[in-house]
Design an enzyme around this catalytic site. Structure first.
Site, short mmCIF file in Angstrom:
data_model
loop_
_atom_site.label_atom_id
_atom_site.label_comp_id
_atom_site.label_asym_id
_atom_site.label_seq_id
_atom_site.Cartn_x
_atom_site.Cartn_y
_atom_site.Cartn_z
N ILE A 62 0.76 -1.23 0.08
CA ILE A 62 -0.08 0.28 0.32
C ILE A 62 0.72 0.97 -0.03
O ILE A 62 1.79 1.29 1.38
CB ILE A 62 -1.07 0.14 1.20
CG1 ILE A 62 -1.94 -0.40 0.78
CG2 ILE A 62 -1.67 1.24 0.80
CD1 ILE A 62 -2.64 -1.39 2.69
N PRO A 63 1.41 1.69 -0.96
CA PRO A 63 2.27 2.65 -1.38
C PRO A 63 2.39 3.68 -0.86
O PRO A 63 2.41 5.16 -2.25
CB PRO A 63 2.15 2.50 -2.93
CG PRO A 63 1.15 2.43 -3.35
CD PRO A 63 0.53 1.43 -2.14
N CYS A 64 2.73 4.17 0.77
CA CYS A 64 2.07 5.59 1.04
C CYS A 64 4.43 6.43 0.37
O CYS A 64 3.63 7.85 0.54
CB CYS A 64 2.20 5.26 2.43
SG CYS A 64 3.41 3.87 3.06
N HIS A 65 4.80 5.58 0.02
CA HIS A 65 6.24 6.36 -0.14
C HIS A 65 5.63 7.43 -0.87
O HIS A 65 5.83 8.30 -1.74
CB HIS A 65 7.12 5.08 -0.98
CG HIS A 65 6.73 3.98 -1.74
ND1 HIS A 65 6.04 2.87 -1.51
CD2 HIS A 65 7.05 4.50 -2.80
CE1 HIS A 65 6.19 2.53 -2.61
NE2 HIS A 65 6.58 3.26 -3.16
N ARG A 66 4.60 7.41 -1.94
CA ARG A 66 4.27 7.68 -3.11
C ARG A 66 3.43 9.53 -3.10
O ARG A 66 3.31 10.12 -3.26
CB ARG A 66 3.26 6.95 -4.20
CG ARG A 66 4.32 5.90 -5.16
CD ARG A 66 2.90 4.51 -5.75
NE ARG A 66 3.65 3.32 -6.13
CZ ARG A 66 3.06 1.99 -6.57
NH1 ARG A 66 1.61 2.63 -7.21
NH2 ARG A 66 3.35 1.63 -6.80
#
Length: 294
Positions: free
Chosen positions: A260-264
């Site tokens: 779940i790409p919170c890095h984006r």
């Protein structure tokens, strides 16, 4: 199996040095340093640096420089991002399987979630990943948590990487379900690592959250790999355009990094900061995604 795990182990060991290399290339790519110069900055021979970087990123240092040179960083720069941040944000990206994911928020019942995981059968363990040591928390229904540990400082360059020691990351993930008493199983963690970083099948995610948080997490899944959105843009995509601050809180509450790409997700100024597992790792994740598309 042995070859796959060996590959993950090699890439995990190389992670901190590659984070230094990405930082160096991000600062110097406009000067187009040659392979020898880049290798010298990392304390490696040109052959060793070329091989290690390509094995980790999937592209050569020269291809990475070319991708940075052609990156569409104009919008980020106009939003106030620094040249360095903009170059990383518009770096290399890759194909995403994230639309194959599903958020099975019933993985823990609401009652178990409210009681801190009481009665839940959870397993926790460590395994190598391309971004250093991964700490995996899972249930019978799917992955419940994924965090990353590192050693803090690169032995070669002295460049400090924000992050946690292993015991702190174990405690961090376990504390999210304080009454669950997860069982330690590194073999199970290695199986998750292989599925996530080497496999092609959809990854089941067992995650409980409020309705609003699930909306935000689903909006994160809609961001294409290697691209970024501000908290406000994520909130708007989730149908809550006035909830940028709350969206930032929901993004920070995401238990399952990378998938779940919170890095984006970026703050309104468009800069790389406030990532739970370290800005260097966030930069590496965005670069890694772009590398595979390039």
């Amino acid at each position: 199996m042995t070859t796959t795990l060996s590959s993950l182990s090699e890439r995990s060991v190389a992670y901190e040095r590659m984070a230094d290399a990405l930082s160096h290339l991000g600062e110097t790519w406009r000067d187009w340093p040659d392979l020898s110069q880049c290798a010298h900055a990392m304390g490696l021979s040109p052959h060793h640096f070329q091989r290690e970087f390509t094995r980790w990123a999937g592209v050569s240092p020269k291809q990475f420089q070319a991708a940075l040179a052609h990156a569409e960083a104009g919008d980020l720069l106009r939003q106030g991002a620094s040249v360095l941040d903009a170059s990383f944000e518009a770096g290399l990206s890759g194909p995403s399987r994230l639309h194959d994911l599903f958020i099975a928020h019933e993985g823990l019942t609401p009652g178990q979630a409210k009681s801190g995981g009481d009665g839940a059968n959870l397993v926790i363990g460590e395994a190598p990943t391309p971004f250093g040591t991964g700490i995996f928390l899972s249930s019978s229904r799917g992955l419940c948590g994924l965090g990353f540990a590192d050693d803090g400082v690169s032995a070669k360059t002295g460049f400090e990487h924000p992050g946690y020691a292993k015991d702190a990351v174990f405690a961090d993930l376990a504390s999210r379900y304080p009454n669950a008493e997860p069982r330690r199983d590194d073999a199970e963690a290695r199986r998750w690592a292989q599925r996530i970083f080497q496999g092609t099948d959809p990854i089941p995610v067992a995650l409980y959250g409020t309705t609003f948080r699930r909306q935000i997490w689903r909006a994160l899944l809609d961001i294409p790999a290697g691209e970024t959105r501000t908290y406000g843009e994520v909130a708007a995509a989730a149908g809550q355009p006035k909830a940028a601050r709350a969206a930032g809180t929901a993004i920070g509450a995401n238990n399952i990094s990378w998938l779940i790409p919170c890095h984006r997700a970026l703050a309104s100024d468009g800069r790389l900061h406030n990532y739970h597992w370290g800005v260097a790792r966030k930069r590496a994740m965005l670069t890694y995604e772009r590398a595979h598309a390039a």
